[in-house]
Design an enzyme around this catalytic site. Sequence first.
Site, PDB file in Angstrom:
ATOM      1  N   GLY A 257       0.830  -1.199   0.000  1.00 42.51           N
ATOM      2  CA  GLY A 257       0.000   0.000   0.000  1.00 42.51           C
ATOM      3  C   GLY A 257       0.857   1.238   0.000  1.00 42.51           C
ATOM      4  N   ARG A 258       0.285   2.319   0.581  1.00 42.77           N
ATOM      5  CA  ARG A 258       1.000   3.590   0.588  1.00 42.77           C
ATOM      6  C   ARG A 258       2.261   3.533   1.441  1.00 42.77           C
ATOM      7  NH1 ARG A 258       0.187   5.037   5.511  1.00 42.77           N
ATOM      8  NH2 ARG A 258      -1.655   4.316   6.639  1.00 42.77           N
TER       9      ARG A 258
ATOM     10  N   GLY B  36       4.337   0.755   1.967  1.00 45.63           N
ATOM     11  CA  GLY B  36       5.397  -0.105   1.472  1.00 45.63           C
ATOM     12  C   GLY B  36       4.846  -1.477   1.125  1.00 45.63           C
TER      13      GLY B  36
ATOM     14  N   LYS C  38       6.327  -6.215   7.796  1.00 49.15           N
ATOM     15  CA  LYS C  38       5.806  -5.002   7.158  1.00 49.15           C
ATOM     16  C   LYS C  38       6.929  -3.978   7.087  1.00 49.15           C
ATOM     17  CE  LYS C  38       2.209  -1.475   7.735  1.00 49.15           C
ATOM     18  NZ  LYS C  38       1.082  -1.013   8.577  1.00 49.15           N
TER      19      LYS C  38
ATOM     20  N   ASP D 156      -9.253   3.965   9.386  1.00 48.16           N
ATOM     21  CA  ASP D 156      -8.978   3.464   8.031  1.00 48.16           C
ATOM     22  C   ASP D 156      -9.586   2.068   7.854  1.00 48.16           C
ATOM     23  OD1 ASP D 156      -8.039   3.588   5.455  1.00 48.16           O
ATOM     24  OD2 ASP D 156      -6.023   2.894   5.946  1.00 48.16           O
TER      25      ASP D 156
END
EC number: 2.7.11.18
Length: 795
Positions: free
Chosen positions: A500-501, A503, A520, A612
């Site tokens: 995603g935004r 990485g 992550k 989110d």
Amino acid sequence: MSGVSEEDPEGLAPQGLPALGGACLATMDKKLNVLTEKVDRLLHFQEDVTEKLQCVCQGMDHLEQDLHRLEASRELSLAGSGSTPPTTAQAAWPEVLELVRAVRQEGAQHGARLEALFKMVVAVDRAITLVGSTFQNSKVADFIMQGTVPGRKGSLADGPEENKEQAEVAGVKPNHVLTTGGVQADASRTLWEESQKEDIPVRTVEGLPLIINTSLKGADLTQAGASLRQGVEVLGPGQVPLPTEAESRLPETASENTGATLELSVAIDRISEVLTSLKMSQGGGQETSSSKPDCWLSEEAMRLSSGPLPQPLGPLTPDSDIHSGDALPRIPINMQEMATPGELLETQSGSPIGSAEAPGLGTVLEDQIPKGARPFPPLPKRSSNNGGMSAEEEIGSGAEPMRGPSLATRDWRDETVGTTDLQQGIDPGAVSPEPGKDHAAQGPGRTEAGRLSSAAEAAIVVLDDSAAPPAPFEHRVVSIKDTLISAGYTVSQHEVLGGGRFGQVHRCTERSTGLALAAKIIKVKNVKDREDVKNEVNIMNQLSHVNLIQLYDAFESKSSFTLIMEYVDGGELFDRITDEKYHLTELDVVLFTRQICEGVHYLHQHYILHLDLKPENILCVSQTGHQIKIIDFGLARRYKPREKLKVNFGTPEFLAPEVVNYEFVSFPTDMWSVGVITYMLLSGLSPFLGETDAETMNFIVNCSWDFDADTFKGLSEEAKDFVSRLLVKEKSCRMSATQCLKHEWLSHLPAKASGSNVRLRSQQLLQKYMAQSKWKKHFHVVTAVNRLRKFPTCP
């Protein structure tokens, strides 16, 4: 004139109550400010404690590194010096003493364990003794172990010599029993004497490859029973003769050459005689050439079938006493199967005895003789539906019904393994002369019922409504390390789990334990990015719930952070919505939504906003299960009362109106996202999605949405009510996570499952538990009864 006096230009003089209300509001505002300050102090104190814990963890890490360095330097110094100085040896003495003490403590512990084990063995020994005494005092145990039958004498321990001597002393000819199959038939003494007086010719019939000797071998007896059954099948169904007296009796005296054996010539000759006459009458319709006429056979069969059986059959006993109390000699017989058919039956005396296609010595096939002159009527066929039919119903009116249990029959399925199936209480007509007739004769009712039940069970779908499994490690407070991740983990750069935004997420494995985890990797460019990652770590340190992903470790480098987290391989919930191979039902959506609400409820209890929530940030635990975990806390914020939090980020189609308008956000902001996710799960459509992001945000601000007529057709009104109470523009009017969990749509899952022809796994586990509890209850009752039976009973 304006209507207002000069003394009171503002017109507020007569209104005293509003002024008093304003004072109350001011007091309440002060109290709220004090409460807010206290909450802020608590939050700051919590943050300070967390920072101190992190400092302590870092200090422990540094101390551990220093200890490792010290040990390495000490090992190098020891390797450099050839011999240990005396001071070093003296310093090692306390360690040796501590080791000795530890060994002694372990020895004491092992001794205690051995003592406990000894007590356990003693208890087991007592239990075995109790069971043994209970078993010995049981009549059923006596019946099984000793072979005694109520009303009879003798047991398995009685030898053939003793029984023969008892029979000779009594001076009465006993009724003999064919011991190879445990079959017993009572015959009158008149028939026995007549058969002794007659001169029975020796006949020979080809087709039975057996040699009968007088040595005792159990395996050979079973082979003989199977071979004789093959001889019965040649006659065809419905044409098996009745056992006559000669079949169920043996010669009285033993052979002089072998004192422990008896000749079977008379019995086998009678079998061959009857079956040869039957075969000749079927082949050419000629008159049978037996030693007795048909009327004698009919009369003899009638006496055999209608004669009273004084005692019920017991187990397979090689020697049983007659009703007069005389002992019956045991007959050891060895049957050996030959490969070539047409051989003769020979006894030990050497005289050839004609073989016949007859029932095996271990099997007696019975039939009833109706009134009339036919000596051998065909066997009546029946299905398993009339298994309770007695012999009296099938016997003709002129014959006396057979009394007592019917003779034991040998099941065709057990002939190959040499086992004997006792079928007591079954009418003789139930015996099928052909092995294949057993299953074919069963009634269609049971088969149809079995098919319907199996089809109904196959139609019921089982849904796993259990909670999500916890992480494979305990919850921990993670501190960010500045070491290399490769020292403790192996990251698979080619195996990308998501991105995603921030990485990408790769699969990784811990080197020491082999535990599968997810790494992550977050790219950072400035100080603000680093603060955001640290905020994510601090928030995840406070989360310990089965529906929230767990943090395992964290590493920091110059340009990135690596968060090691729990690994699940079920894929995103978004895939369940878009993939055509997944067909989500309303009950599936209920299970998913309930777990989402449970995770959000836990977050809100800890004053954390996710901000989110979307299907891409919800992972399934397995490919087909209904367990989920919420991930990606990069945009999560701690909610502080009286602090106006505004955000300007998120995915457009899941944003709440207050986020688009850049207003204050709170717990209802997450509940809006839950409503959008539920709408998508139910319909597969996005309620506010437009052609552009601007159009999407315009729909959100105006709260412009509706239920699609085609996709929501057939869905319950409860589901629509659930979505309608979440997608509300006003924040205060939306349901909270607690209210969602209490909503009618997410409650009463068993009733919804039964209405949808679905069975929940929790119901199956409950039924299994109840069945086990019931079984244990009955087991304890039986155990108590068996314990009571150890007391001596009255004779």
